[in-house]
Design an enzyme around this catalytic site. Structure first.
Site, PDB file in Angstrom:
ATOM      1  N   ASP A   1       0.918  -1.325  -0.119  1.00  0.00           N
ATOM      2  CA  ASP A   1      -0.116  -0.049   0.206  1.00  0.00           C
ATOM      3  C   ASP A   1       0.911   1.279   0.056  1.00  0.00           C
ATOM      4  O   ASP A   1       2.130   1.078   0.046  1.00  0.00           O
ATOM      5  CB  ASP A   1      -0.792   0.055   1.326  1.00  0.00           C
ATOM      6  CG  ASP A   1      -1.990  -1.136   1.048  1.00  0.00           C
ATOM      7  OD1 ASP A   1      -2.474  -1.437  -0.067  1.00  0.00           O
ATOM      8  OD2 ASP A   1      -2.432  -1.392   2.219  1.00  0.00           O
TER       9      ASP A   1
ATOM     10  N   TYR B   1       7.319  -9.924   6.923  1.00  0.00           N
ATOM     11  CA  TYR B   1       7.570  -8.461   6.851  1.00  0.00           C
ATOM     12  C   TYR B   1       8.175  -7.915   8.158  1.00  0.00           C
ATOM     13  O   TYR B   1       8.086  -8.839   9.218  1.00  0.00           O
ATOM     14  CB  TYR B   1       6.048  -8.088   6.882  1.00  0.00           C
ATOM     15  CG  TYR B   1       5.317  -8.016   5.431  1.00  0.00           C
ATOM     16  CD1 TYR B   1       5.325  -6.543   4.839  1.00  0.00           C
ATOM     17  CD2 TYR B   1       4.781  -9.292   4.983  1.00  0.00           C
ATOM     18  CE1 TYR B   1       4.518  -6.828   3.613  1.00  0.00           C
ATOM     19  CE2 TYR B   1       4.056  -9.118   3.691  1.00  0.00           C
ATOM     20  CZ  TYR B   1       4.125  -8.063   3.191  1.00  0.00           C
ATOM     21  OH  TYR B   1       3.512  -7.838   1.711  1.00  0.00           O
TER      22      TYR B   1
END
Length: 243
Positions: A52, A110
């Site tokens: 994003d 992540y």
């Protein structure tokens, strides 16, 4: 026809996410412009997943097919010559047509960074400036509840019907603290939209003693009302894709 696997890093600050969007600066859009400049033809790339707006990557993987005599080293040099300074090719490799950046991946890593100390102006776009003390032991204990196979419907913003299901498996969560910076390392077989940011948002509420760890248990259980807590994208990094 050659298929190239390319590992890239990018600073997400000035991008409206990874995926190509009309009239907006995106990572995919910038890379495809460079590929057109190199090969004089439109080249469509495929990524391991989308990130994003504001989210960074040190180990994003893409692939694309192209007719060329260029080898991996020449491709890396050419791409890095023309790419903007906030995108960089780390590694290139020739792969078979069976390889797919998204569908061949088996898990991803992540990392998320939070500053619990004083405000730091120079890291404000890369580390979440939370600037409050947290109960780290409670966060570590609660984070263990996410490990395993769960329904993460309450920890995502995917619209109904946009994904096949909400079942994902978290392999591990590591919480490290160094001089006021908290580093979360999360490895899983896949992630829904905003899933990590909402997981960490809930953990911060627990670290502030505003929620208990049973909040996570309920949200992973039969309480199908989505969590209200989400941290900003700027502290999040896609660091590795496993194949």
């Amino acid at each position: 026809m050659k298929r190239f696997k390319v590992t890239i890093q990018y600073d997400g600050v000035n991008f409206y996410g990874f995926q190509r969007q009309i009239d907006l600066r995106t990572v995919q859009g910038e890379i495809e412009k460079v590929l057109f400049r190199i090969f004089k033809n439109e080249v469509t790339l495929h990524a391991s997943g989308r990130t994003d707006a504001g989210v960074h990557a040190t180990g994003q993987v893409i692939h694309f097919d192209v007719e060329t005599n260029m080898d991996e080293k020449a491709l890396k040099r050419a791409m890095n010559t023309y790419l903007p300074k906030d995108i960089h090719v780390v590694e290139t490799a020739l792969v078979t047509s069976e390889f797919h950046a998204r569908f061949s991946s088996i898990k991803k890593e992540y990392r998320y960074f939070i500053n619990t100390g004083g405000y730091e102006v120079f890291s404000r776009n890369h580390v979440y400036q939370f600037n409050r003390e947290l109960d780290i032991e409670k966060i570590k204990e609660a984070s263990k509840l996410f490990i395993g196979k769960h329904n993460f419907y309450n920890f995502c913003t995917n619209e109904e019907g946009s994904v096949k299901d909400y079942i994902r498996t978290i392999e591990s969560i590591e919480v490290n603290v160094n001089e006021g910076i908290i580093e979360f390392i999360i490895i899983g077989d896949g992630f829904l939209r905003n899933m990590i940011r909402m997981m960490i948002g809930a953990l911060l509420e627990i670290g502030l003693n505003r929620k208990d760890k049973e909040y996570i248990s309920r949200k992973l259980g039969d309480d199908f009302t989505r969590s209200n807590y989400k941290v900003p994208g700027l502290g999040l990094y896609l660091t590795r894709v496993y194949y």
